[in-house]
Design a protein around this motif. Sequence first.
Motif, mmCIF file in Angstrom:
data_model
loop_
_atom_site.group_PDB
_atom_site.id
_atom_site.type_symbol
_atom_site.label_atom_id
_atom_site.label_comp_id
_atom_site.label_asym_id
_atom_site.label_seq_id
_atom_site.Cartn_x
_atom_site.Cartn_y
_atom_site.Cartn_z
ATOM 1 N N ILE A 57 0.830 -1.206 0.000
ATOM 2 C CA ILE A 57 0.000 0.000 0.000
ATOM 3 C C ILE A 57 0.865 1.257 0.000
ATOM 4 O O ILE A 57 0.568 2.233 -0.684
ATOM 5 C CB ILE A 57 -0.940 0.010 1.225
ATOM 6 N N ALA A 69 -8.164 0.043 -2.315
ATOM 7 C CA ALA A 69 -9.260 0.632 -1.542
ATOM 8 C C ALA A 69 -10.545 -0.156 -1.737
ATOM 9 O O ALA A 69 -11.309 -0.378 -0.785
ATOM 10 C CB ALA A 69 -9.458 2.090 -1.950
ATOM 11 N N PHE A 72 -10.502 -3.449 0.355
ATOM 12 C CA PHE A 72 -10.685 -3.291 1.801
ATOM 13 C C PHE A 72 -12.030 -2.663 2.167
ATOM 14 O O PHE A 72 -12.649 -3.049 3.159
ATOM 15 C CB PHE A 72 -9.559 -2.438 2.387
ATOM 16 N N PHE A 73 -12.468 -1.685 1.371
ATOM 17 C CA PHE A 73 -13.614 -0.873 1.801
ATOM 18 C C PHE A 73 -14.785 -0.888 0.827
ATOM 19 O O PHE A 73 -15.802 -0.250 1.095
ATOM 20 C CB PHE A 73 -13.172 0.581 2.003
ATOM 21 N N ILE A 92 -6.398 5.853 2.863
ATOM 22 C CA ILE A 92 -6.530 4.399 2.987
ATOM 23 C C ILE A 92 -5.905 3.914 4.287
ATOM 24 O O ILE A 92 -6.504 3.126 5.033
ATOM 25 C CB ILE A 92 -5.873 3.701 1.777
ATOM 26 N N LEU A 93 -4.707 4.381 4.596
ATOM 27 C CA LEU A 93 -4.009 3.938 5.805
ATOM 28 C C LEU A 93 -4.736 4.405 7.057
ATOM 29 O O LEU A 93 -4.823 3.658 8.050
ATOM 30 C CB LEU A 93 -2.574 4.460 5.792
ATOM 31 N N ASN A 95 -7.965 4.954 7.412
ATOM 32 C CA ASN A 95 -9.184 4.169 7.596
ATOM 33 C C ASN A 95 -8.887 2.707 7.879
ATOM 34 O O ASN A 95 -9.675 2.029 8.539
ATOM 35 C CB ASN A 95 -10.067 4.293 6.351
ATOM 36 N N LEU A 96 -7.755 2.221 7.408
ATOM 37 C CA LEU A 96 -7.402 0.823 7.633
ATOM 38 C C LEU A 96 -7.105 0.564 9.107
ATOM 39 O O LEU A 96 -7.466 -0.489 9.659
ATOM 40 C CB LEU A 96 -6.193 0.451 6.781
ATOM 41 N N PHE A 97 -6.460 1.517 9.769
ATOM 42 C CA PHE A 97 -6.084 1.341 11.169
ATOM 43 C C PHE A 97 -6.898 2.243 12.091
ATOM 44 O O PHE A 97 -6.482 2.530 13.213
ATOM 45 C CB PHE A 97 -4.590 1.642 11.347
#
Length: 223
Positions: A57, A69, A72-73, A92-93, A95-97
Amino acid sequence: MAVGDQNDVYRRLRGYLPRWFPDENQSPVITGLLQGLAYTGAFIYSLLSYARLQTRIKSATDGWLDMIAADFFGSALMRAANQSDDSFRARILINLFRERATRAGLIRVLQDLTGRTPVVIEPTRPVDTGVYGGPLIGYGVAGAYGSMLMPFQAFVTAYRPVGTGIPLVAGYGISTGGYGQPSRASYAALSMIQGGVTDADIYAAIDSIKPVATIVWTRIAQN
């Protein structure tokens, strides 16, 4: 000369030839053959380097970031109009964590989205409503009514982001002209504002954070 470019690959191939081959200036046929192989090798090297970037990513680019994206989403996180790879990667990062299913996570996602802090009231949380005899209640002190009959529910007032308007276009009857700057008259449309946060984006952000089997009553305000 950079590693993997045509000249680099050519020099490497030339170095494998036995010593009895003439100098490159005296052997145009061999030189042309090696240059052709070097061109292909440089293309393959650049393709492999590009493909390697797309496996992470933090280094992915172009449409591969959009695919990441989507993996994952789904459709919950889309690239904004004209958004750069670095900006989209950061979203992205984040929202990922992101912290989820908590009050702090709900406040943070709305802060990141709108730039403004929402008001969150949980009817069963004494800190939000105050208690009889407690420090947060008294005559003239603003607050909210609490209720033990509303478990797993919250009231949220989210604020729309402060807009910047459309450059050089003012309201009806207002001139944007100045010394050396003519006034500009134009009809404005929502399509002229790109990348804006909509009410649907706010609702979607709250829905992505709130715990399952909870109700978040939401009001969206301008001020």
